[in-house]
Design a protein around this motif. Sequence first.
Motif, PDB file in Angstrom:
ATOM      1  N   ASP A 158       0.863  -1.114   0.002  1.00 29.78           N
ATOM      2  CA  ASP A 158       0.078  -0.156   0.132  1.00 29.78           C
ATOM      3  C   ASP A 158       0.843   1.290  -0.059  1.00 29.78           C
ATOM      4  OD1 ASP A 158      -2.000  -1.586  -0.032  1.00 29.78           O
ATOM      5  OD2 ASP A 158      -2.799  -1.140   1.894  1.00 29.78           O
ATOM      6  N   SER A 159       1.933   1.250   0.598  1.00 31.31           N
ATOM      7  CA  SER A 159       2.885   2.356   0.867  1.00 31.31           C
ATOM      8  C   SER A 159       3.461   2.679  -0.532  1.00 31.31           C
ATOM      9  CB  SER A 159       3.897   2.142   2.058  1.00 31.31           C
ATOM     10  OG  SER A 159       3.295   2.120   3.277  1.00 31.31           O
ATOM     11  N   VAL A 160       4.055   1.573  -1.105  1.00 31.18           N
ATOM     12  CA  VAL A 160       4.398   1.846  -2.596  1.00 31.18           C
ATOM     13  C   VAL A 160       3.471   2.217  -3.434  1.00 31.18           C
ATOM     14  CG1 VAL A 160       5.758   0.831  -4.272  1.00 31.18           C
ATOM     15  CG2 VAL A 160       6.558   0.184  -2.019  1.00 31.18           C
ATOM     16  N   PHE A 161       2.353   1.840  -3.320  1.00 29.20           N
ATOM     17  CA  PHE A 161       1.361   2.167  -4.390  1.00 29.20           C
ATOM     18  C   PHE A 161       0.966   3.546  -4.166  1.00 29.20           C
ATOM     19  CE2 PHE A 161      -3.026   3.283  -4.885  1.00 29.20           C
ATOM     20  CZ  PHE A 161      -3.313   2.974  -6.380  1.00 29.20           C
ATOM     21  N   ILE A 162       0.899   4.170  -2.957  1.00 32.59           N
ATOM     22  CA  ILE A 162       0.450   5.606  -2.744  1.00 32.59           C
ATOM     23  C   ILE A 162       1.710   6.410  -3.136  1.00 32.59           C
ATOM     24  CG2 ILE A 162       0.327   7.423  -0.790  1.00 32.59           C
ATOM     25  CD1 ILE A 162      -1.102   5.136   0.751  1.00 32.59           C
ATOM     26  N   LEU A 163       3.086   6.010  -3.190  1.00 28.06           N
ATOM     27  CA  LEU A 163       4.140   6.736  -3.627  1.00 28.06           C
ATOM     28  C   LEU A 163       3.982   6.912  -4.964  1.00 28.06           C
ATOM     29  CD1 LEU A 163       6.799   8.009  -3.062  1.00 28.06           C
ATOM     30  CD2 LEU A 163       7.790   5.749  -2.959  1.00 28.06           C
ATOM     31  N   VAL A 164       4.098   5.758  -5.583  1.00 24.23           N
ATOM     32  CA  VAL A 164       4.114   5.786  -7.106  1.00 24.23           C
ATOM     33  C   VAL A 164       3.006   6.510  -7.712  1.00 24.23           C
ATOM     34  CG1 VAL A 164       3.942   4.495  -9.253  1.00 24.23           C
ATOM     35  CG2 VAL A 164       5.228   3.584  -7.262  1.00 24.23           C
ATOM     36  N   PHE A 165       1.834   6.269  -7.009  1.00 23.30           N
ATOM     37  CA  PHE A 165       0.696   7.030  -7.633  1.00 23.30           C
ATOM     38  C   PHE A 165       0.961   8.791  -7.554  1.00 23.30           C
ATOM     39  CE2 PHE A 165      -3.658   9.083  -6.867  1.00 23.30           C
ATOM     40  CZ  PHE A 165      -4.187   8.424  -8.011  1.00 23.30           C
ATOM     41  N   LEU A 166       1.366   8.988  -6.368  1.00 22.21           N
ATOM     42  CA  LEU A 166       1.415  10.571  -5.895  1.00 22.21           C
ATOM     43  C   LEU A 166       2.634  10.978  -7.026  1.00 22.21           C
ATOM     44  CD1 LEU A 166       1.263  10.934  -2.078  1.00 22.21           C
ATOM     45  CD2 LEU A 166      -0.579  11.385  -3.960  1.00 22.21           C
ATOM     46  N   LYS A 167       3.665  10.314  -7.311  1.00 22.42           N
ATOM     47  CA  LYS A 167       4.649  10.738  -8.099  1.00 22.42           C
ATOM     48  C   LYS A 167       4.086  10.879  -9.694  1.00 22.42           C
ATOM     49  CE  LYS A 167       8.980   9.853  -7.803  1.00 22.42           C
ATOM     50  NZ  LYS A 167       9.607  11.125  -7.517  1.00 22.42           N
ATOM     51  N   GLN A 168       3.450   9.829 -10.009  1.00 20.18           N
ATOM     52  CA  GLN A 168       2.995   9.951 -11.543  1.00 20.18           C
ATOM     53  C   GLN A 168       1.826  10.935 -11.563  1.00 20.18           C
ATOM     54  OE1 GLN A 168       5.593   7.958 -12.729  1.00 20.18           O
ATOM     55  NE2 GLN A 168       3.875   6.861 -13.861  1.00 20.18           N
ATOM     56  N   THR A 169       1.126  11.111 -10.498  1.00 26.50           N
ATOM     57  CA  THR A 169       0.201  12.219 -10.661  1.00 26.50           C
ATOM     58  C   THR A 169       0.415  13.685 -11.019  1.00 26.50           C
ATOM     59  OG1 THR A 169      -1.187  10.986  -8.978  1.00 26.50           O
ATOM     60  CG2 THR A 169      -1.975  13.380  -9.520  1.00 26.50           C
ATOM     61  N   GLY A 170       1.815  14.010 -10.431  1.00 27.56           N
ATOM     62  CA  GLY A 170       2.343  15.229 -10.732  1.00 27.56           C
ATOM     63  C   GLY A 170       2.407  15.330 -12.021  1.00 27.56           C
ATOM     64  N   THR A 190     -11.188   8.684  -8.437  1.00 26.33           N
ATOM     65  CA  THR A 190     -11.779   7.964  -7.358  1.00 26.33           C
ATOM     66  C   THR A 190     -10.546   7.621  -6.458  1.00 26.33           C
ATOM     67  OG1 THR A 190     -13.054   7.160  -9.291  1.00 26.33           O
ATOM     68  CG2 THR A 190     -12.694   5.624  -7.353  1.00 26.33           C
ATOM     69  N   ILE A 191      -9.382   7.222  -7.017  1.00 18.91           N
ATOM     70  CA  ILE A 191      -8.477   6.839  -6.086  1.00 18.91           C
ATOM     71  C   ILE A 191      -8.245   8.104  -5.094  1.00 18.91           C
ATOM     72  CG2 ILE A 191      -6.071   6.230  -6.083  1.00 18.91           C
ATOM     73  CD1 ILE A 191      -7.600   4.208  -6.889  1.00 18.91           C
ATOM     74  N   PHE A 192      -8.066   9.350  -5.525  1.00 17.02           N
ATOM     75  CA  PHE A 192      -7.832  10.206  -4.699  1.00 17.02           C
ATOM     76  C   PHE A 192      -8.880  10.229  -3.679  1.00 17.02           C
ATOM     77  CE2 PHE A 192      -5.022  12.770  -7.446  1.00 17.02           C
ATOM     78  CZ  PHE A 192      -3.913  12.932  -6.440  1.00 17.02           C
ATOM     79  N   GLU A 193     -10.292  10.199  -3.892  1.00 21.97           N
ATOM     80  CA  GLU A 193     -11.069  10.263  -2.896  1.00 21.97           C
ATOM     81  C   GLU A 193     -11.099   8.983  -1.996  1.00 21.97           C
ATOM     82  OE1 GLU A 193     -14.733  10.063  -5.387  1.00 21.97           O
ATOM     83  OE2 GLU A 193     -14.538  12.073  -6.083  1.00 21.97           O
ATOM     84  N   ASP A 194     -10.598   7.842  -2.461  1.00 21.23           N
ATOM     85  CA  ASP A 194     -10.272   6.668  -1.524  1.00 21.23           C
ATOM     86  C   ASP A 194      -9.427   6.884  -0.405  1.00 21.23           C
ATOM     87  OD1 ASP A 194     -12.568   5.314  -2.439  1.00 21.23           O
ATOM     88  OD2 ASP A 194     -11.378   4.100  -3.943  1.00 21.23           O
ATOM     89  N   LEU A 195      -8.289   7.709  -1.067  1.00 21.55           N
ATOM     90  CA  LEU A 195      -7.262   7.834  -0.038  1.00 21.55           C
ATOM     91  C   LEU A 195      -7.400   8.885   1.147  1.00 21.55           C
ATOM     92  CD1 LEU A 195      -4.168   8.208  -2.613  1.00 21.55           C
ATOM     93  CD2 LEU A 195      -4.650   6.391  -1.042  1.00 21.55           C
ATOM     94  N   LEU A 196      -8.589   9.498   0.791  1.00 22.78           N
ATOM     95  CA  LEU A 196      -9.042  10.567   1.797  1.00 22.78           C
ATOM     96  C   LEU A 196      -9.830   9.944   2.691  1.00 22.78           C
ATOM     97  CD1 LEU A 196      -9.882  13.743  -0.227  1.00 22.78           C
ATOM     98  CD2 LEU A 196      -7.735  13.333   1.162  1.00 22.78           C
ATOM     99  N   LEU A 197     -10.408   8.738   2.565  1.00 20.64           N
ATOM    100  CA  LEU A 197     -11.326   8.064   3.693  1.00 20.64           C
ATOM    101  C   LEU A 197     -10.465   7.773   4.811  1.00 20.64           C
ATOM    102  CD1 LEU A 197     -13.422   5.862   1.219  1.00 20.64           C
ATOM    103  CD2 LEU A 197     -14.127   8.092   2.375  1.00 20.64           C
TER     104      LEU A 197
END
Length: 413
Positions: A158-170, A190-197
């Motif tokens: 989960d940590s690596v997924f969040i890291l890669v997702f945030l870096k790719q989003t920029g 949708t992923i952004f909204e899920d991360l805020l939960l």
Amino acid sequence: MAHSFPEWNFDSNHSTEAENGRIVVIWNPALSVITYLKAPQLVVCGVFDPITSCSFTVAFVYAFNDRMNRLPLWADIKRLASSPVLRNASELSRHLEYEKMEQHKKKYLENFALMYGNQTVEEFIRIIVRDEKIVRACYAESTDWISSEDFVEMMLVDSVFILVFLKQTGRRYIDKTGDFLFDKSCHRDTIFEDLLLLENQLPFSLLENLFGPFFIKFGDNLTFHELDSAGVDIVGNKVERGTSFERGVLTMPCFTARGHTERLWRNIMALEQCHYTYAAYVCHYITFLDFLIDTEQDVELLVNKGVIKNLLGHSESVVEMVNKMCLGLADNGSYYYDIAERLNKYYDNRLNRSLATLRRVYFKDLWTGTATIAAVIILVLTLIGTVTSVLQVTQDDSDPTKSLLPPPPSRDL
């Protein structure tokens, strides 16, 4: 199996509990498949096709020849007939979607290891193991039912997924990437909204320890005035509209700040937000300015460099206009991501800042530069004279002939 069907996934009911299992299920990795039941004569799977959004349950049977040995098979089939898995298609679809996302996370981990090396992944594991008790204590519900190995793996994936997702989003992607999360903006949102939960969040202390070296600092303190102090040469380009940063020179398109500039830009930005999400050039440019303009000094610097022609009168009016226009703007990445990254690297280089200070303080004009060079020459000559004198004294002290007394005079008449 891997040799006969390369890159395909498979599962089998052959195990220590079912030594006579003869069922092998092979499927294309484009499908999401989860195995619900594996018995000596039966394998039940749920299948989801992301292209057609179609989901179904399938059972594979390889019955034994002896009637008595087939009795367990009939018992398994009867239990399946009353199973909620077969009757609740929506629940099955959600479960398969979850399984598909978990597999996608693992692909992110594999790509992360290829990009940053297995040593980085091992360091992540070491940090998670070290902080496991602290991380578990952050959750309101008990996690004792999860083994230490599974908990560490879950935190890692989960940590690596969040890291890669945030870096790719920029970043801004013009073409298809092959990653369904970025090929359609709705998935990314949708992923952004899920991360805020709250139930989906990982402890911030863990993410901070893992992610520290991976994110650049941009927009908090870095301004045009600070870039200028680090030696970045800002040049206004009246011909071309592109922005570039090469060899310490930041080239930017010029614009005139008038009374109707804000109204014009807001209309263009609204058009881009509604119809040109992936070609929002003006939105990205204004956001870039907003990051780097914080004070009147920044505006005055851009005016002196020819980037801004200020017809509003006061520099404060330009600062207020630029900073307000990005309020409520949807963040879909930026074309200026790479430029921002290079600017940060240039600013973080101590040699660049030292040379800039040297030019600004000691070579700001012809007279100051001449005086600096003259002072350096005098200093060098003085140093040479001092060293020469020290060497001369040292040589005199070490010469044995000069330390001998003269012979006494003769008494012969």
